[in-house]
Scaffold this motif. Structure first.
Motif, PDB file in Angstrom:
ATOM      1  N   HIS A 188       0.833  -1.201   0.000  1.00 40.92           N
ATOM      2  CA  HIS A 188       0.000   0.000   0.000  1.00 40.92           C
ATOM      3  C   HIS A 188       0.878   1.265   0.000  1.00 40.92           C
ATOM      4  CE1 HIS A 188      -3.381   2.628   0.823  1.00 40.92           C
ATOM      5  NE2 HIS A 188      -2.716   3.113   1.859  1.00 40.92           N
ATOM      6  N   GLU A 189       1.921   1.271   0.811  1.00 44.60           N
ATOM      7  CA  GLU A 189       2.832   2.423   0.849  1.00 44.60           C
ATOM      8  C   GLU A 189       3.527   2.619  -0.494  1.00 44.60           C
ATOM      9  OE1 GLU A 189       5.384   1.535   4.138  1.00 44.60           O
ATOM     10  OE2 GLU A 189       3.948   2.241   5.618  1.00 44.60           O
ATOM     11  N   LEU A 190       3.923   1.520  -1.138  1.00 47.90           N
ATOM     12  CA  LEU A 190       4.553   1.627  -2.455  1.00 47.90           C
ATOM     13  C   LEU A 190       3.583   2.180  -3.497  1.00 47.90           C
ATOM     14  CD1 LEU A 190       6.753  -1.594  -2.788  1.00 47.90           C
ATOM     15  CD2 LEU A 190       7.504   0.772  -2.418  1.00 47.90           C
ATOM     16  N   GLU A 191       2.330   1.736  -3.446  1.00 49.29           N
ATOM     17  CA  GLU A 191       1.326   2.249  -4.381  1.00 49.29           C
ATOM     18  C   GLU A 191       1.092   3.741  -4.181  1.00 49.29           C
ATOM     19  OE1 GLU A 191      -2.237  -0.105  -4.113  1.00 49.29           O
ATOM     20  OE2 GLU A 191      -1.150  -1.939  -4.622  1.00 49.29           O
ATOM     21  N   ARG A 192       1.008   4.152  -2.925  1.00 45.14           N
ATOM     22  CA  ARG A 192       0.845   5.584  -2.639  1.00 45.14           C
ATOM     23  C   ARG A 192       2.029   6.376  -3.178  1.00 45.14           C
ATOM     24  NH1 ARG A 192       0.173   6.435   3.398  1.00 45.14           N
ATOM     25  NH2 ARG A 192       1.035   8.404   2.748  1.00 45.14           N
TER      26      ARG A 192
END
Length: 100
Positions: A44-48
């Protein structure tokens, strides 16, 4: 040549020193669930990050930092899973001998 023996693991001390019976299977499942949550959070952090308007060079540095942090957070749980699996296999082997 045999490997040098280190003291008992934290899990060994916890299980052997326990005054009540531990459900190692439940602990293993909970630990695996924690790993899954950590992986989800990392993705999720990478997608953000990838959808942000941050400078590409800075994005790369942030992504590397996220990866390092993710590995550091996961490592104790990975080690615990291995230890739990070892104990469960040992217990299963002991049960087979006792009943066989």
């Amino acid at each position: 040549m045999s490997k040098p023996q280190h003291g008992p693991s934290a899990l060994d001390r916890l299980v052997v020193g326990a005054t009540r019976r531990f459900d190692l299977s439940a602990l293993l499942q909970e630990t695996i669930r924690t790993l899954s949550n950590l992986d989800f959070e990392y993705r999720h952090e990478l997608e953000r990050l990838s959808s942000s308007r941050t400078d590409p060079v800075l994005k790369k540095q942030i992504a590397e930092s996220l990866m390092i942090r993710h590995r550091e957070r996961r490592q104790p749980y990975v080690m615990l899973v291995a230890e739990l699996q070892k104990h469960l296999a040992s217990a299963a082997t002991g049960n087979l001998r006792a009943t066989g």
